[in-house]
Write a protein that holds these residues in place. Structure first.
Motif, PDB file in Angstrom:
ATOM      1  N   LEU A 316       0.837  -1.202   0.000  1.00 48.78           N
ATOM      2  CA  LEU A 316       0.000   0.000   0.000  1.00 48.78           C
ATOM      3  C   LEU A 316       0.870   1.249   0.000  1.00 48.78           C
ATOM      4  O   LEU A 316       0.542   2.254  -0.657  1.00 48.78           O
ATOM      5  CB  LEU A 316      -0.921  -0.026   1.219  1.00 48.78           C
ATOM      6  N   ASP A 317       1.992   1.217   0.710  1.00 44.63           N
ATOM      7  CA  ASP A 317       2.934   2.338   0.702  1.00 44.63           C
ATOM      8  C   ASP A 317       3.394   2.645  -0.720  1.00 44.63           C
ATOM      9  O   ASP A 317       3.510   3.816  -1.120  1.00 44.63           O
ATOM     10  CB  ASP A 317       4.160   2.023   1.561  1.00 44.63           C
ATOM     11  N   ARG A 318       3.679   1.601  -1.496  1.00 44.65           N
ATOM     12  CA  ARG A 318       4.117   1.791  -2.886  1.00 44.65           C
ATOM     13  C   ARG A 318       3.052   2.512  -3.702  1.00 44.65           C
ATOM     14  O   ARG A 318       3.363   3.394  -4.511  1.00 44.65           O
ATOM     15  CB  ARG A 318       4.425   0.444  -3.533  1.00 44.65           C
ATOM     16  N   LEU A 319       1.799   2.150  -3.479  1.00 40.74           N
ATOM     17  CA  LEU A 319       0.715   2.792  -4.230  1.00 40.74           C
ATOM     18  C   LEU A 319       0.580   4.259  -3.830  1.00 40.74           C
ATOM     19  O   LEU A 319       0.443   5.145  -4.692  1.00 40.74           O
ATOM     20  CB  LEU A 319      -0.601   2.053  -3.990  1.00 40.74           C
ATOM     21  N   TYR A 320       0.622   4.528  -2.541  1.00 39.89           N
ATOM     22  CA  TYR A 320       0.505   5.920  -2.089  1.00 39.89           C
ATOM     23  C   TYR A 320       1.717   6.746  -2.502  1.00 39.89           C
ATOM     24  O   TYR A 320       1.591   7.940  -2.833  1.00 39.89           O
ATOM     25  CB  TYR A 320       0.341   5.973  -0.566  1.00 39.89           C
ATOM     26  N   THR A 321       2.911   6.137  -2.494  1.00 36.71           N
ATOM     27  CA  THR A 321       4.130   6.866  -2.861  1.00 36.71           C
ATOM     28  C   THR A 321       4.056   7.376  -4.295  1.00 36.71           C
ATOM     29  O   THR A 321       4.569   8.450  -4.616  1.00 36.71           O
ATOM     30  CB  THR A 321       5.361   5.961  -2.669  1.00 36.71           C
ATOM     31  N   ALA A 322       3.379   6.625  -5.159  1.00 41.89           N
ATOM     32  CA  ALA A 322       3.237   7.062  -6.557  1.00 41.89           C
ATOM     33  C   ALA A 322       2.452   8.364  -6.672  1.00 41.89           C
ATOM     34  O   ALA A 322       2.599   9.104  -7.652  1.00 41.89           O
ATOM     35  CB  ALA A 322       2.556   5.970  -7.373  1.00 41.89           C
ATOM     36  N   LEU A 323       1.626   8.661  -5.678  1.00 47.70           N
ATOM     37  CA  LEU A 323       0.805   9.876  -5.707  1.00 47.70           C
ATOM     38  C   LEU A 323       1.405  11.015  -4.901  1.00 47.70           C
ATOM     39  O   LEU A 323       0.861  12.121  -4.889  1.00 47.70           O
ATOM     40  CB  LEU A 323      -0.598   9.562  -5.161  1.00 47.70           C
ATOM     41  N   LYS A 324       2.524  10.747  -4.238  1.00 47.25           N
ATOM     42  CA  LYS A 324       3.064  11.713  -3.269  1.00 47.25           C
ATOM     43  C   LYS A 324       3.399  13.056  -3.911  1.00 47.25           C
ATOM     44  O   LYS A 324       3.187  14.112  -3.305  1.00 47.25           O
ATOM     45  CB  LYS A 324       4.311  11.120  -2.610  1.00 47.25           C
ATOM     46  N   ASN A 325       3.904  13.027  -5.133  1.00 49.05           N
ATOM     47  CA  ASN A 325       4.349  14.272  -5.775  1.00 49.05           C
ATOM     48  C   ASN A 325       3.403  14.752  -6.865  1.00 49.05           C
ATOM     49  O   ASN A 325       3.779  15.569  -7.704  1.00 49.05           O
ATOM     50  CB  ASN A 325       5.755  14.064  -6.359  1.00 49.05           C
ATOM     51  N   THR A 326       2.176  14.244  -6.851  1.00 49.49           N
ATOM     52  CA  THR A 326       1.181  14.716  -7.824  1.00 49.49           C
ATOM     53  C   THR A 326       0.209  15.644  -7.113  1.00 49.49           C
ATOM     54  O   THR A 326      -0.020  15.502  -5.902  1.00 49.49           O
ATOM     55  CB  THR A 326       0.412  13.541  -8.449  1.00 49.49           C
ATOM     56  N   PRO A 327      -0.377  16.592  -7.831  1.00 48.34           N
ATOM     57  CA  PRO A 327      -1.290  17.538  -7.177  1.00 48.34           C
ATOM     58  C   PRO A 327      -2.557  16.843  -6.706  1.00 48.34           C
ATOM     59  O   PRO A 327      -2.949  15.808  -7.259  1.00 48.34           O
ATOM     60  CB  PRO A 327      -1.591  18.556  -8.294  1.00 48.34           C
ATOM     61  N   PRO A 328      -3.205  17.383  -5.673  1.00 52.45           N
ATOM     62  CA  PRO A 328      -4.465  16.796  -5.201  1.00 52.45           C
ATOM     63  C   PRO A 328      -5.479  16.725  -6.336  1.00 52.45           C
ATOM     64  O   PRO A 328      -5.526  17.591  -7.206  1.00 52.45           O
ATOM     65  CB  PRO A 328      -4.924  17.765  -4.101  1.00 52.45           C
ATOM     66  N   ASP A 329      -6.278  15.665  -6.329  1.00 51.94           N
ATOM     67  CA  ASP A 329      -7.270  15.481  -7.382  1.00 51.94           C
ATOM     68  C   ASP A 329      -8.538  14.928  -6.767  1.00 51.94           C
ATOM     69  O   ASP A 329      -8.522  14.355  -5.674  1.00 51.94           O
ATOM     70  CB  ASP A 329      -6.734  14.511  -8.443  1.00 51.94           C
ATOM     71  N   ASP A 330      -9.626  15.071  -7.480  1.00 50.67           N
ATOM     72  CA  ASP A 330     -10.905  14.559  -7.014  1.00 50.67           C
ATOM     73  C   ASP A 330     -10.899  13.040  -7.161  1.00 50.67           C
ATOM     74  O   ASP A 330     -10.713  12.513  -8.253  1.00 50.67           O
ATOM     75  CB  ASP A 330     -12.032  15.175  -7.853  1.00 50.67           C
ATOM     76  N   VAL A 331     -11.109  12.306  -6.055  1.00 49.23           N
ATOM     77  CA  VAL A 331     -11.090  10.844  -6.127  1.00 49.23           C
ATOM     78  C   VAL A 331     -12.237  10.318  -6.975  1.00 49.23           C
ATOM     79  O   VAL A 331     -12.217   9.170  -7.395  1.00 49.23           O
ATOM     80  CB  VAL A 331     -11.162  10.204  -4.722  1.00 49.23           C
ATOM     81  N   GLN A 392      -7.822   6.793  -0.650  1.00 55.32           N
ATOM     82  CA  GLN A 392      -8.790   7.877  -0.470  1.00 55.32           C
ATOM     83  C   GLN A 392      -8.246   9.012   0.395  1.00 55.32           C
ATOM     84  O   GLN A 392      -8.915  10.019   0.582  1.00 55.32           O
ATOM     85  CB  GLN A 392     -10.068   7.311   0.158  1.00 55.32           C
ATOM     86  N   ARG A 393      -7.029   8.843   0.918  1.00 49.10           N
ATOM     87  CA  ARG A 393      -6.449   9.862   1.798  1.00 49.10           C
ATOM     88  C   ARG A 393      -5.344  10.636   1.088  1.00 49.10           C
ATOM     89  O   ARG A 393      -4.836  10.220   0.045  1.00 49.10           O
ATOM     90  CB  ARG A 393      -5.889   9.196   3.055  1.00 49.10           C
ATOM     91  N   ASP A 394      -4.987  11.759   1.678  1.00 50.90           N
ATOM     92  CA  ASP A 394      -3.834  12.501   1.188  1.00 50.90           C
ATOM     93  C   ASP A 394      -2.599  11.606   1.317  1.00 50.90           C
ATOM     94  O   ASP A 394      -2.360  11.027   2.386  1.00 50.90           O
ATOM     95  CB  ASP A 394      -3.650  13.770   2.011  1.00 50.90           C
ATOM     96  N   PRO A 395      -1.808  11.455   0.241  1.00 48.87           N
ATOM     97  CA  PRO A 395      -0.665  10.532   0.299  1.00 48.87           C
ATOM     98  C   PRO A 395       0.312  10.835   1.431  1.00 48.87           C
ATOM     99  O   PRO A 395       0.777   9.916   2.111  1.00 48.87           O
ATOM    100  CB  PRO A 395      -0.003  10.711  -1.076  1.00 48.87           C
ATOM    101  N   VAL A 396       0.635  12.109   1.635  1.00 45.42           N
ATOM    102  CA  VAL A 396       1.591  12.448   2.678  1.00 45.42           C
ATOM    103  C   VAL A 396       1.011  12.139   4.055  1.00 45.42           C
ATOM    104  O   VAL A 396       1.701  11.606   4.943  1.00 45.42           O
ATOM    105  CB  VAL A 396       2.005  13.931   2.586  1.00 45.42           C
ATOM    106  N   ALA A 397      -0.277  12.439   4.244  1.00 46.25           N
ATOM    107  CA  ALA A 397      -0.912  12.143   5.529  1.00 46.25           C
ATOM    108  C   ALA A 397      -0.881  10.640   5.800  1.00 46.25           C
ATOM    109  O   ALA A 397      -0.649  10.209   6.942  1.00 46.25           O
ATOM    110  CB  ALA A 397      -2.343  12.654   5.536  1.00 46.25           C
ATOM    111  N   TYR A 398      -1.114   9.835   4.762  1.00 46.18           N
ATOM    112  CA  TYR A 398      -1.048   8.382   4.951  1.00 46.18           C
ATOM    113  C   TYR A 398       0.378   7.933   5.269  1.00 46.18           C
ATOM    114  O   TYR A 398       0.606   7.190   6.233  1.00 46.18           O
ATOM    115  CB  TYR A 398      -1.540   7.636   3.705  1.00 46.18           C
TER     116      TYR A 398
END
Length: 459
Positions: A316-331, A392-398
């Protein structure tokens, strides 16, 4: 085209709802006398995914998941604690809902309680007696006459001869046949009871689901689900009751999930080899627990161990890490179903809800997002993951959140140490810089240096 493995037919079948565009689904829920264990999370998570995918496929879904709030274990536990059964039930339901929310389970459309439908259970029992498929015994109990229902055994594949020779048949002198099962139990002193034509008592377990499902979904509906241990006798008895009462098909598709196993055995309270969801959540993030459950096909057994939970968290960390440097988006960004990734994701899910293959597509997308940095692909990746109740959460917060044990660093401590490390590096005190990095790593914090500075995540 969605295909579903139908336990009754013992094969995958093309899913065709009774009413086009609408699905009616019933899942056997909890008997609320204690905290849910992680094996319950396996079952509830499996049908949460099925519910979500039916919605994503454009169906209007009515999802009913019952609560058994009167049963021997409830009466016994309430007596041990010196409280009423109602007090125990209310307390346990609140605890259950708190646990399930941390696993990101959607609430069902309806969550009926057995005690709200006792009148309907009495009425169905009366109909079965009138049809000659049930009888009142001289002790105030009412039993279903199994041999009066010709289709008995069709779900489990058990013949009456096999059952007669088996060791699981309850011996009761008040039964006409050892195979018969109880529809109504006469009241015992001090137990909750309701009036009936046979005297005060309470319903048997099996008839609860026949009545609650009919109340909310009708006497014929699309999907009935539960753990594979419910095939017999519970679901077999439901069929006998409902089809014996109405003389037509009860359910079109029977679905059963595989067990969560501990040391090769089914996890259960009766065996004593279980961990409560509450205890697991003290050490692991709820979404990591969810990911452990759904990365396996719902019909497959899932092995449980702390090592496998750590592995699920790393995935799950790998999946969230892929979103870490992308801008927030509507889920809820619209999914481009004609794209290659989405098409393969859909093909997997339409193949009897094959989450294992769908998750494999997500990992491919994560890798491509990391390589390309495409914001559009990241949006699609997140939207597809959201279909499974993931990301569904902010990547950095997760990445910086999760349970923290006594020897780990809090977020403010981490930030202060990162600042101290930066000052050490500026002063070319690399030994101190390395010491801080190693101390953080020992405390479960991974530092990642990049062009934009240092970021961190929980190990």
């Amino acid at each position: 085209m969605l295909t579903v493995y139908n336990t009754l037919a013992r094969e995958k079948q093309v899913f065709k709802p009774i009413e086009p565009g609408r699905v009616r689904m019933y899942v056997c829920g909890m008997t609320v006398y204690d905290l849910c264990h992680i094996g319950h999370a396996r079952m509830l998570g499996a049908f949460d995914i099925i519910y979500r995918w039916l919605h994503a496929s454009g169906y209007q879904v009515t999802y009913v998941r019952n609560i058994t709030d009167i049963e021997d274990k409830i009466i016994k536990r309430a007596g041990e604690r010196g409280i009423t059964a109602d007090e125990l039930v209310s307390e346990t339901i609140a605890e259950m809902n708190a646990d399930l929310a941390q696993l990101y389970l959607l609430p069902p459309t309806h969550e009926p309680r057995a005690t709200q439908h006792v009148d309907g259970m009495v009425a169905m029992t009366e109909k079965l007696i009138a049809k000659g498929r049930a009888y009142a015994a001289d002790n105030g109990d009412v039993y279903y006459a199994v041999r009066q229902f010709p289709g008995y055994g069709k779900l489990s594949g058990k013949s009456l001869d096999d059952l007669q020779a088996g060791q699981r048949v309850e011996v009761d002198k008040h039964k006409r046949d050892p195979l018969d099962f109880v529809l109504w139990k006469a009241a015992k002193p001090g137990e909750p009871s309701w009036p009936s034509p046979w005297g005060p008592g309470r319903p048997g377990w099996h008839i609860e689901c026949s009545v609650m499902s009919e109340h909310h979904l009708g006497s014929h509906f699309d999907i009935h689900g539960g753990g594979e241990d419910l095939q017999f006798p519970h679901h077999e008895n439901e069929i006998a009751q409902s089809e014996g009462c109405h003389d037509h098909t009860y359910v079109n598709y029977w679905m059963h999930n595989g067990f969560l196993q501990l040391g090769g055995e089914k996890m259960s309270k009766s065996l004593g080899n279980f961990f409560t969801i509450r205890d697991v959540l003290k050490a692991f993030d709820g979404e990591a627990v969810r990911f452990l459950i759904i990365r396996a096909h719902y019909r497959s057994p899932v092995n449980y161990s702390e090592e496998l939970l750590h592995d699920a968290k790393a995935g799950l960390d790998r999946l969230y890490t892929a979103l870490k440097n992308t801008p927030p988006d509507d889920v809820r960004a619209p999914i481009h179903w004609d794209s290659d990734y989405a098409t393969r994701f859909k093909t997997a899910m339409d193949d009897d809800f094959n989450t294992a293959d769908a998750v494999a597509v997500l990992f491919e997308m994560a890798g491509e997002v990391n390589r390309s940095g495409s914001h559009e692909l990241a949006s699609q990746f997140k939207a597809l993951a959201n279909v499974l109740g993931l990301l569904q959460r902010d990547p950095v917060a997760y990445l910086q959140g999760g349970p923290v044990s006594g020897d780990e660093f809090g977020a403010e401590q981490v930030e202060a140490l990162i600042a101290a490390r930066l000052e050490a590096r500026k002063a070319r005190n690399f030994a101190e810089s390395d010491r801080i990095r190693d101390a953080l790593l020992k405390g479960g914090v991974v530092l990642e240096d990049g062009p934009q500075g240092t970021t961190w995540r929980r190990a």
